[in-house]
Design an enzyme around this catalytic site. Sequence first.
Site, PDB file in Angstrom:
ATOM      1  CG  HIS A   1      -1.890   1.135   1.238  1.00 46.41           C
ATOM      2  ND1 HIS A   1      -3.251   0.917   1.140  1.00 46.41           N
ATOM      3  CD2 HIS A   1      -1.727   2.473   1.321  1.00 46.41           C
ATOM      4  CE1 HIS A   1      -3.879   2.087   1.159  1.00 46.41           C
ATOM      5  NE2 HIS A   1      -2.970   3.054   1.273  1.00 46.41           N
TER       6      HIS A   1
ATOM      7  CG  HIS B   1      -1.053   7.116  -1.254  1.00 45.03           C
ATOM      8  ND1 HIS B   1      -2.290   7.284  -1.820  1.00 45.03           N
ATOM      9  CD2 HIS B   1      -1.246   6.361  -0.148  1.00 45.03           C
ATOM     10  CE1 HIS B   1      -3.208   6.675  -1.086  1.00 45.03           C
ATOM     11  NE2 HIS B   1      -2.594   6.104  -0.060  1.00 45.03           N
TER      12      HIS B   1
ATOM     13  CD  GLN C   1      -7.053  11.204  -1.078  1.00 44.24           C
ATOM     14  OE1 GLN C   1      -5.898  10.839  -1.145  1.00 44.24           O
ATOM     15  NE2 GLN C   1      -7.813  10.964  -0.009  1.00 44.24           N
TER      16      GLN C   1
ATOM     17  CD  GLU D   1      -6.489   6.326   6.339  1.00 51.34           C
ATOM     18  OE1 GLU D   1      -6.897   6.405   5.183  1.00 51.34           O
ATOM     19  OE2 GLU D   1      -5.352   6.704   6.696  1.00 51.34           O
TER      20      GLU D   1
END
Length: 429
Positions: free
Chosen positions: A60, A62, A155, A216
């Site tokens: 995971h 970005h 996002q 999250e």
Amino acid sequence: MDLIIRGAVLPRSAARGDGPVDIGIDAARIVAVEPHLAAQAREEINADGLLVAPPFVDAHFHMDATLSYGLPRVNASGTLLEGIALWGELKPHLTQEALVERALQYCDWAVARGLLAIRAHVDVCDERLLAVEALLEVRRRVASYMDVQLVAFPQDGLLRRARAFDNLKRAIELGVDVVGGIPHFERTMADGAESVRLLCEFAAQKGLRVDMHCDESDDPLSRHIETLAAHTHRLGLHGRVAGSHLTSMHSMDNYYVSKLLPLMLEAGVAAIANPLINITLQGRSDTYPKRRGMTRVPEMLAAGIDVAFGHDCVMDPWYSLGSGDMLEVAHMGLHVAQMTGVDAMRACFDAVTFNAARILGLEGYGIAPGCAANCVVLDARDEVEAIRLRAARLAVVSRGKVVSRSPAVRAALALDGRPQQVDFKLHRT
Ligand code: FE2
């Protein structure tokens, strides 16, 4: 043969017996793993009883935001929501050249750390799909030595942001590999559940994997993982779906979790925790005691659920630290989850190697005849010592070629007490 690594100690998850082995490599494949290999090779590495593991895998990350720390300003509060707002401020100023340059720099760091496979969530809420185009270019440019898997990540919310679903579909058409999502960031719980349904059905229709940022949050009633498991089961997506973060599970009622974990197991849904980020971003509304916020890693492992650790962020709007070192990630995960038993510490090593590779669906991963010739020689005798020392990556082998070397850091071992300079420079192929 092209290369033989002699005297390698394998991680427990790869070893078939006790004692060091020789690893024979030819034409980018591992062709032999034996105690004493009689063959000769054009190049040899003497591991001399040190750990030789398959490469680190980041489940995971970005990559579109990495190394953007301070642009256009730093995250003053250090919170997740200011990070998302800051990323929104930065997006209009991004250029493809800068995105590619930063991502390639990070890939150099990663390779020097023995990190040869990364699942990167790429933001698809920008109409231009600038980050998607940039990371597709990066994936192509590093393909000869590194696996980059891209996730189409809305996002700003699939339903919250106009045209996000259309953009996500365009990203998939351009070659992005995995369907992402962010149900807890939609306007309502109902919208979150609807986004999970839409995305899972789209993935099933396209035959793709799913990896959603899911729950999250510190809200114990954020239960999108239940919906994700239900749709995964309904659509037959078993083994192809992961829930990333799942931090609300930290705060959930124990009885509810005792129902939830069997649902995840039934659906074959994997979990990806991000210890460095979870410990710094969660529990921000708490006074004392402060919750840790990481999901229930040992409980899920005990239940038979696949769990990997991801790095998530390095020097970006959410996290100002990090260097692409998955041993640092394992080290933090071990501490946050209190996984200090010997088997538990080894499980943390597996969370940044074998488990992550399985979740990504990497082919030919491991140290066995027939596997891809990717591995890392660590300056440690076993997985626990590797985590303890964040051991130097003495040699990194990708597709059968040595792509990076670092000297031993004897100062860390306190054997001779003399610090040495470490050279992380990658000799890119
Ligand atoms: Fe993330």
